[in-house]
Design an enzyme around this catalytic site. Structure first.
Site, PDB file in Angstrom:
ATOM      1  NE  ARG A   1     -11.369  -7.565   4.061  1.00  0.00           N
ATOM      2  CZ  ARG A   1     -10.987  -6.596   3.837  1.00  0.00           C
ATOM      3  NH1 ARG A   1      -9.565  -6.396   3.971  1.00  0.00           N
ATOM      4  NH2 ARG A   1     -11.311  -5.612   2.852  1.00  0.00           N
TER       5      ARG A   1
ATOM      6  CG  ASP B   1      -2.867  -3.748  -1.738  1.00  0.00           C
ATOM      7  OD1 ASP B   1      -2.918  -4.656  -2.755  1.00  0.00           O
ATOM      8  OD2 ASP B   1      -3.233  -4.060  -0.718  1.00  0.00           O
TER       9      ASP B   1
ATOM     10  CB  THR C   1     -14.832 -11.248  -6.451  1.00  0.00           C
ATOM     11  OG1 THR C   1     -15.985 -11.197  -5.774  1.00  0.00           O
ATOM     12  CG2 THR C   1     -15.003 -12.270  -7.585  1.00  0.00           C
ATOM     13  CG  HIS C   2     -14.405 -13.355  -0.926  1.00  0.00           C
ATOM     14  ND1 HIS C   2     -14.233 -12.041  -0.753  1.00  0.00           N
ATOM     15  CD2 HIS C   2     -13.284 -13.783  -0.796  1.00  0.00           C
ATOM     16  CE1 HIS C   2     -13.049 -11.696  -0.451  1.00  0.00           C
ATOM     17  NE2 HIS C   2     -12.380 -12.973  -0.272  1.00  0.00           N
TER      18      HIS C   2
ATOM     19  CB  ALA D   1     -12.291  -2.459   1.159  1.00  0.00           C
TER      20      ALA D   1
ATOM     21  CE  LYS E   1     -18.736  -7.651  -5.790  1.00  0.00           C
ATOM     22  NZ  LYS E   1     -20.097  -7.875  -5.165  1.00  0.00           N
TER      23      LYS E   1
ATOM     24  CE  LYS F   1      -4.290  -1.451   1.796  1.00  0.00           C
ATOM     25  NZ  LYS F   1      -4.109  -2.964   1.880  1.00  0.00           N
TER      26      LYS F   1
ATOM     27  NE  ARG G   1      -5.433  -7.834  -5.945  1.00  0.00           N
ATOM     28  CZ  ARG G   1      -4.646  -7.249  -4.654  1.00  0.00           C
ATOM     29  NH1 ARG G   1      -4.757  -6.162  -4.124  1.00  0.00           N
ATOM     30  NH2 ARG G   1      -3.602  -7.922  -4.525  1.00  0.00           N
TER      31      ARG G   1
HETATM   32  C1  LIG Z   1      -7.157 -10.546  -3.262  1.00  0.00           C
HETATM   33  C2  LIG Z   1      -8.034  -9.313  -2.880  1.00  0.00           C
HETATM   34  C3  LIG Z   1      -7.683  -8.053  -2.950  1.00  0.00           C
HETATM   35  C4  LIG Z   1      -8.134  -6.839  -2.439  1.00  0.00           C
HETATM   36  N1  LIG Z   1      -7.426  -5.510  -2.654  1.00  0.00           N
HETATM   37  C5  LIG Z   1      -8.075  -4.513  -2.483  1.00  0.00           C
HETATM   38  C6  LIG Z   1      -7.529  -3.188  -2.730  1.00  0.00           C
HETATM   39  O1  LIG Z   1      -6.484  -3.294  -3.078  1.00  0.00           O
HETATM   40  N2  LIG Z   1      -8.240  -2.202  -2.367  1.00  0.00           N
HETATM   41  C7  LIG Z   1      -9.561  -2.249  -2.069  1.00  0.00           C
HETATM   42  O2  LIG Z   1     -10.234  -1.216  -1.644  1.00  0.00           O
HETATM   43  N3  LIG Z   1     -10.230  -3.341  -1.938  1.00  0.00           N
HETATM   44  C8  LIG Z   1      -9.569  -4.829  -1.970  1.00  0.00           C
HETATM   45  N4  LIG Z   1     -10.064  -5.764  -1.598  1.00  0.00           N
HETATM   46  C9  LIG Z   1     -11.477  -5.865  -1.185  1.00  0.00           C
HETATM   47  C10 LIG Z   1     -12.534  -5.701  -2.047  1.00  0.00           C
HETATM   48  O3  LIG Z   1     -12.612  -4.486  -2.573  1.00  0.00           O
HETATM   49  C11 LIG Z   1     -13.885  -6.018  -1.242  1.00  0.00           C
HETATM   50  O4  LIG Z   1     -14.123  -5.318  -0.230  1.00  0.00           O
HETATM   51  C12 LIG Z   1     -13.872  -7.488  -0.876  1.00  0.00           C
HETATM   52  O5  LIG Z   1     -13.350  -8.578  -1.791  1.00  0.00           O
HETATM   53  C13 LIG Z   1     -15.552  -8.000  -0.758  1.00  0.00           C
HETATM   54  O6  LIG Z   1     -15.964  -7.873  -1.907  1.00  0.00           O
HETATM   55  P1  LIG Z   1     -16.650  -9.138  -2.729  1.00  0.00           P
HETATM   56  O7  LIG Z   1     -16.068  -9.083  -4.275  1.00  0.00           O
HETATM   57  O8  LIG Z   1     -16.168 -10.211  -2.125  1.00  0.00           O
HETATM   58  O9  LIG Z   1     -18.008  -9.048  -2.774  1.00  0.00           O
HETATM   59  P2  LIG Z   1     -19.323  -8.930  -1.828  1.00  0.00           P
HETATM   60  O10 LIG Z   1     -20.477  -8.641  -2.557  1.00  0.00           O
HETATM   61  O11 LIG Z   1     -18.809  -7.861  -0.574  1.00  0.00           O
HETATM   62  O12 LIG Z   1     -19.213 -10.108  -0.983  1.00  0.00           O
HETATM   63  C14 LIG Z   1     -19.941 -11.253  -1.554  1.00  0.00           C
HETATM   64  C15 LIG Z   1     -19.853 -12.473  -0.726  1.00  0.00           C
HETATM   65  O13 LIG Z   1     -18.629 -12.746  -0.379  1.00  0.00           O
HETATM   66  C16 LIG Z   1     -18.359 -13.200   1.090  1.00  0.00           C
HETATM   67  N5  LIG Z   1     -17.585 -12.353   1.688  1.00  0.00           N
HETATM   68  C17 LIG Z   1     -17.027 -10.893   1.432  1.00  0.00           C
HETATM   69  N6  LIG Z   1     -16.402 -10.421   2.190  1.00  0.00           N
HETATM   70  C18 LIG Z   1     -16.445 -11.225   3.196  1.00  0.00           C
HETATM   71  C19 LIG Z   1     -15.776 -10.970   4.412  1.00  0.00           C
HETATM   72  N7  LIG Z   1     -15.088 -10.032   4.811  1.00  0.00           N
HETATM   73  N8  LIG Z   1     -15.946 -11.963   5.437  1.00  0.00           N
HETATM   74  C20 LIG Z   1     -16.539 -13.186   5.106  1.00  0.00           C
HETATM   75  N9  LIG Z   1     -17.491 -13.434   3.639  1.00  0.00           N
HETATM   76  C21 LIG Z   1     -17.066 -12.375   3.092  1.00  0.00           C
HETATM   77  C22 LIG Z   1     -19.658 -13.152   1.525  1.00  0.00           C
HETATM   78  O14 LIG Z   1     -20.410 -14.619   1.337  1.00  0.00           O
HETATM   79  C23 LIG Z   1     -20.401 -12.230   0.656  1.00  0.00           C
HETATM   80  O15 LIG Z   1     -22.036 -12.675   0.606  1.00  0.00           O
HETATM   81  C24 LIG Z   1      -9.602  -7.042  -2.027  1.00  0.00           C
HETATM   82  C25 LIG Z   1     -10.043  -8.307  -2.232  1.00  0.00           C
HETATM   83  C26 LIG Z   1      -9.505  -9.358  -2.539  1.00  0.00           C
HETATM   84  C27 LIG Z   1     -10.227 -10.657  -2.508  1.00  0.00           C
END
Ligand SMILES: Cc1cc2nc3c(=O)[nH]c(=O)nc-3n(C[C@H](O)[C@H](O)[C@H](O)COP(=O)(O)OP(=O)(O)OC[C@H]3O[C@@H](n4cnc5c(N)ncnc54)[C@H](O)[C@@H]3O)c2cc1C
Length: 306
Positions: free
Chosen positions: A288, A131, A225-226, A188, A186, A97, A183
């Site tokens: 998180r 990041d 994404t998750h 955070a 969405k 970062k 990368r």
């Molecule tokens: C590898 C990686 C790198 C990232 N780098 C950055 C970055 O540089 N800058 C930035 O702003 N953001 C970053 N993020 C965070 C990202 O922006 C999201 O805030 C985060 O990934 C949640 O979004 P989602 O796509 O999982 O979808 P969402 O719609 O938020 O979640 C979809 C589903 O995923 C699961 N889930 C999501 N988050 C969680 C959690 N914390 N605990 C448990 N279950 C969860 C749940 O089942 C949820 O219903 C990163 C994420 C990942 C995976």
């Protein structure tokens, strides 16, 4: 019910960490999302991740450096990370970062610090991902990334874009011209409607639009994404366009949807897990919690157990 923006607000107050860490049980809970406080614990976590068929990205947590002096120890820590990756043989790159390297003190300092780390990664044939943080520093982050990318290879430095920002599709188009490894996530942070979609459905739509742009570019990108809907859209689009499983990677966070991580790896997709460690886990941990209300229940339940 405590809201997402309230938790993000609390994430910006490191002082509250002192309160949180008074509870022994709280520290135990953080291990769900944070691999440990020191590098050896993170290496151990990455070994396990590698054994489940996934690669990793090392992240040393410290978003709140207060002085130019402090940024030097962040640089040293990252040089140590790159050395440890080589000496232990783990499969990992590194995520940084720019705030950690002094972006809020002086962008030139952040650039110089990041350059030291990227140069070392290039020497070791490794890769550093920059990041993306809050929208106040989006442009500064892209500018520094472009300078680094002008000096180092496509496979040595990459960047992150956030689909909740209106500007992201255009940024992706511009960065692909260089080209750059991106990368897509969405996003955070808590952003105002002037710069970011207030509705989740628009963020999701934009995510799919940018994902398609990235996958069609022929460059190796990270789909972070998750969300099963985003993953399904990616899988379908790749199949429809005849894009191979090895042409991109999925990325998820340590401790989140481990079932899905191993499932995708078993299905033959490249899967990278982002592994944060360090003493300054508080803001990361709070973001998180903000992402999923059920995590607050998880914390509450375990606090009273512990
Ligand atoms: C590898 C990686 C790198 C990232 N780098 C950055 C970055 O540089 N800058 C930035 O702003 N953001 C970053 N993020 C965070 C990202 O922006 C999201 O805030 C985060 O990934 C949640 O979004 P989602 O796509 O999982 O979808 P969402 O719609 O938020 O979640 C979809 C589903 O995923 C699961 N889930 C999501 N988050 C969680 C959690 N914390 N605990 C448990 N279950 C969860 C749940 O089942 C949820 O219903 C990163 C994420 C990942 C995976």
């Amino acid at each position: 019910m405590i809201t997402r923006s309230a938790l993000i607000y609390l994430s910006q107050h490191e002082g509250l960490k002192d309160f949180a860490t008074r509870f022994k049980a709280f520290k135990k809970i953080t291990t769900r999302f944070v691999a440990g406080e020191d590098i050896d614990e993170a290496v151990e976590a990455i070994r396990k991740i590698n054994a489940s068929g996934c690669s990793a990205s090392f992240d040393h947590l410290n978003e709140s450096v207060g002085s130019a002096e402090e940024t030097k120890s962040e640089v040293s820590e990252y040089l140590r990370i790159l050395e440890q990756i080589d000496s232990t043989g783990i499969n990992s790159n590194a995520s940084i970062k720019l705030s950690q390297f002094g972006l809020e003190i002086d962008p030139e300092l952040a650039y110089k610090n990041a350059r030291v780390v990227v140069e070392e990664a290039a020497r070791r044939n490794n890769f550093v991902r920059v990041d993306m943080e809050g929208s106040a520093v989006t442009q500064a982050t892209i500018d520094i990334f472009k300078r680094l990318r002008a000096e180092f290879g496509l496979n040595n430095v990459g960047i992150v874009l956030q689909s909740y920002l209106y500007r992201t599709h255009e940024d992706a188009q511009e960065l692909l011209k260089i080209p750059a490894r991106i990368r897509i996530c969405k996003g955070a942070y808590s952003e105002p409607p002037e710069v970011a979609y207030p509705e989740k459905k628009d963020t999701d739509e934009n995510y799919v639009r940018v994902m398609k742009l990235l996958l069609s570019s022929g460059v190796y990108h990270g789909i972070a994404t998750h969300d099963p809907k985003m993953i399904e859209a990616t899988v379908q689009f790749a199949q429809q366009e005849g894009i191979g499983k090895d042409a991109f990677e999925f990325q998820m966070l340590y401790g989140v949807r481990r079932d899905l991580q191993t499932q995708l790896a078993r299905d033959g997709y490249n899967m990278r897990v982002y592994v944060p460690y360090g003493k300054h886990w508080y803001p990361y941990f709070m973001r998180r919690l903000a992402e999923r209300p059920a995590n607050i229940w998880f914390v509450t339940k375990n606090l009273f157990k512990g």
